[in-house]
Write a protein that holds these residues in place. Structure first.
Motif, PDB file in Angstrom:
ATOM      1  N   SER A  90      48.563   1.869  56.396  1.00 35.99           N
ATOM      2  CA  SER A  90      47.407   2.346  55.617  1.00 35.99           C
ATOM      3  C   SER A  90      46.301   1.307  55.453  1.00 35.99           C
ATOM      4  CB  SER A  90      47.863   2.888  54.256  1.00 35.99           C
ATOM      5  OG  SER A  90      49.106   2.403  53.871  1.00 35.99           O
ATOM      6  N   LYS A 115      48.583  10.088  54.425  1.00 37.61           N
ATOM      7  CA  LYS A 115      47.928  10.047  53.109  1.00 37.61           C
ATOM      8  C   LYS A 115      46.664   9.202  53.142  1.00 37.61           C
ATOM      9  CE  LYS A 115      51.784  10.788  49.941  1.00 37.61           C
ATOM     10  NZ  LYS A 115      52.834  10.112  49.148  1.00 37.61           N
ATOM     11  N   ALA A 116      46.661   8.173  53.998  1.00 38.61           N
ATOM     12  CA  ALA A 116      45.494   7.293  54.083  1.00 38.61           C
ATOM     13  C   ALA A 116      44.402   7.879  54.981  1.00 38.61           C
ATOM     14  CB  ALA A 116      45.926   5.907  54.587  1.00 38.61           C
ATOM     15  N   GLY A 117      44.631   9.089  55.493  1.00 39.93           N
ATOM     16  CA  GLY A 117      43.590   9.771  56.264  1.00 39.93           C
ATOM     17  C   GLY A 117      43.356   9.218  57.656  1.00 39.93           C
ATOM     18  N   LYS A 118      44.394   8.608  58.236  1.00 39.11           N
ATOM     19  CA  LYS A 118      44.245   8.014  59.570  1.00 39.11           C
ATOM     20  C   LYS A 118      44.299   9.086  60.660  1.00 39.11           C
ATOM     21  CE  LYS A 118      44.525   3.903  57.700  1.00 39.11           C
ATOM     22  NZ  LYS A 118      43.238   3.275  57.321  1.00 39.11           N
ATOM     23  N   GLU A 138      49.783  17.052  53.113  1.00 41.53           N
ATOM     24  CA  GLU A 138      49.174  15.723  52.936  1.00 41.53           C
ATOM     25  C   GLU A 138      48.084  15.499  53.985  1.00 41.53           C
ATOM     26  OE1 GLU A 138      49.423  13.840  50.473  1.00 41.53           O
ATOM     27  OE2 GLU A 138      51.281  14.498  49.514  1.00 41.53           O
ATOM     28  N   VAL A 139      48.342  15.955  55.191  1.00 46.08           N
ATOM     29  CA  VAL A 139      47.344  15.821  56.268  1.00 46.08           C
ATOM     30  C   VAL A 139      46.082  16.591  55.895  1.00 46.08           C
ATOM     31  CG1 VAL A 139      46.829  16.492  58.671  1.00 46.08           C
ATOM     32  CG2 VAL A 139      49.023  15.395  58.120  1.00 46.08           C
ATOM     33  N   LYS A 141      45.088  17.489  52.930  1.00 52.47           N
ATOM     34  CA  LYS A 141      44.463  16.913  51.729  1.00 52.47           C
ATOM     35  C   LYS A 141      43.606  15.691  52.058  1.00 52.47           C
ATOM     36  CE  LYS A 141      47.785  16.953  48.445  1.00 52.47           C
ATOM     37  NZ  LYS A 141      48.735  16.195  47.612  1.00 52.47           N
ATOM     38  N   SER A 142      44.145  14.822  52.901  1.00 52.09           N
ATOM     39  CA  SER A 142      43.452  13.548  53.156  1.00 52.09           C
ATOM     40  C   SER A 142      42.405  13.671  54.257  1.00 52.09           C
ATOM     41  CB  SER A 142      44.460  12.481  53.564  1.00 52.09           C
ATOM     42  OG  SER A 142      44.955  12.770  54.857  1.00 52.09           O
ATOM     43  N   ALA A 144      43.317  13.607  57.382  1.00 53.84           N
ATOM     44  CA  ALA A 144      43.861  12.878  58.534  1.00 53.84           C
ATOM     45  C   ALA A 144      43.799  13.792  59.761  1.00 53.84           C
ATOM     46  CB  ALA A 144      45.309  12.477  58.260  1.00 53.84           C
TER      47      ALA A 144
END
Ligand code: NAD
Ligand code: MG
Length: 394
Positions: A90, A115-118, A138-139, A141-142, A144
């Motif tokens: 992250s 979660k870190a949007g990578k 999670e994908v 949401k962020s 990513a």
């Protein structure tokens, strides 16, 4: 210039990823590499790619490794332990994370990248199978970007409608045809499967891979995990996913549209092709793979999968239909069964029995949280271990 973190850089996918990355020094800079315990290869990779960070899971080896890095005059910072995997996945200077750790051990770092949007380049199918809809949310949401590396899912992704993003519904798709080589035992006498060795199971006819996924290919659990993976990545129910045995591994999967169009992605069986696709996405660049020679291939064959010969494929369909935490139970039981087979503690033919035992004895629970996933994973591992100790050791 993008920064990349390669989780599991010393594995088969990790090595192929660095091969592709090294062909494109103007596009990618290596920020972090991680390994379980292969210090020699990790050291060579640090010398070649000069990452800012290297993570070694094995704490005992990290002190000596740190000294080696220092004496070689490298400025790579050496970290160790599980938390460090999440940390490097992250980092702000990381744009893309290759998730290529094998098994459930890859879940938390892969999730951290999501979660870190990578840009998450997903090879670690077990992480997705375990965490399912939780991972996909999670994908979403962020924001990513999830790019499949598994050759079949990468092929499907390439055949999906323009501007498709993983997880979206595509109503114009009628079904997905997931191809499978059938592995080394496609045509073996059923009675002889009882006595196969780990080396025979790992001798895949078309692909060179790590030992866990090689055994999964021989049992076809790999295809079972891929069915679950595809349901999640392409937002389709299992009924719309059809496994097609195609021994040449030239077509890597197909998408069948409502108008009758079937799009297939083809290429040599070389993982650098899907890796390069995901690294260059939405563009293209050289992967180093040989061009496909159709005159040498000559024939493409297709047949229906044999659920009797490959009970694991049936179990995976059952797990995804049951939903909840059952895919996590299936995956954990399979990891224990495969590790035990590789250690020659159980027979090849015992693998499905162990998985079925776990699925029948662990109650179906909803997948409410990642903690619940990790708990189901632990429970299934211990039920599998106990069953092996009681019934299967030889
Ligand atoms: P591998 O065994 O060759 O490599 C695994 C990597 O994970 C190594 O770098 C190892 O150091 C690391 N690792 C292992 N256990 C770990 C742990 N507990 N904690 C942290 N790191 C750990 O495996 P592979 O064949 O490269 O496969 C990696 C993943 O990619 C798997 O999930 C596999 O299903 C998937 N995949 C592989 C291929 C392939 O061609 N090899 C194709 C499709 C998908
Ligand atoms: Mg695959």
């Amino acid at each position: 210039m993008k920064g990349i973190c390669v989780l599991g850089s010393t594995g088969s996918i990790g090595v192929n990823t660095l091969d592709v990355v090294s062909r494109h020094p103007d596009s990618y800079r290596v920020v972090a590499l991680t390994a379980n315990n292969n210090v020699d290869l990790l050291f060579e990779q640090c010398k070649a790619h000069r990452p800012a960070y290297a993570v070694l899971l094995d704490e005992k080896k990290s002190g000596i490794f740190r000294e080696r890095i220092k004496s070689a005059g490298l400025s790579t910072e050496v970290l160790c332990g599980v938390a460090a995997l999440e940390e490097v996945a992250s980092l702000p200077e990381v744009d893309s994370v290759m998730a290529a750790i094998v098994g459930g051990a890859g879940l938390l770092p892969t999730l951290a990248a999501a979660k870190a949007g990578k840009n998450v380049l997903l090879a670690n199918k077990e992480a997705l199978v375990m965490s399912g809809a939780l991972f996909m949310s999670e994908v979403a949401k962020s924001g990513a970007v999830l790019l499949p590396i598994d050759s079949e899912h990468n092929a499907i992704f390439q055949c999906m409608p323009a501007n498709y993003h993983a997880g979206r519904n595509a109503p114009e798709v009628r079904r997905i045809l997931l191809t499978a080589s059938g592995g080394p035992f496609l045509n073996k006498e059923l009675n002889d499967l009882h006595d196969v060795t780990p080396d025979q199971a790992c001798a895949h006819p078309n692909w060179v891979m790590g030992r866990k996924i090689s055994v999964d290919s021989a049992t076809m659990m790999n295809k079972g995990l891929e069915v679950i993976e595809a349901c999640l990545l392409f937002n389709l129910p299992p009924e719309q996913l059809h496994v097609v045995v195609h021994p040449q591994s030239v077509i890597h999967s197909m998408v069948d549209y409502v108008d009758g169009t079937v799009l297939a992605q083809m290429g040599n069986p070389d993982m650098r092709i899907p890796i390069a696709h995901a690294l260059a996405w939405p563009g293209r660049f050289d992967s180093g793979a040989e061009p496909l020679d159709l005159f040498a291939v000559r024939q493409l064959n297709f047949m229906a999968p044999d659920f009797k010969r490959f009970p694991n494929l049936r179990l995976a369909y059952e797990a995804v239909r049951m939903g909840g935490l059952m895919p996590a139970v299936l995956n954990a039981a399979n990891e224990i069964a495969v590790a035990s087979f590789l250690e020659e503690r159980i027979r090849f033919t015992s693998i499905p029995d162990i998985i079925e035992h776990c699925m029948q004895n662990i109650p179906l629970r909803p997948a409410e949280s990642i903690e619940a996933v990790l708990e189901a994973d632990r429970e299934s591992r211990s039920v599998a271990q106990a069953y092996i100790a009681k019934r299967h050791s030889h």
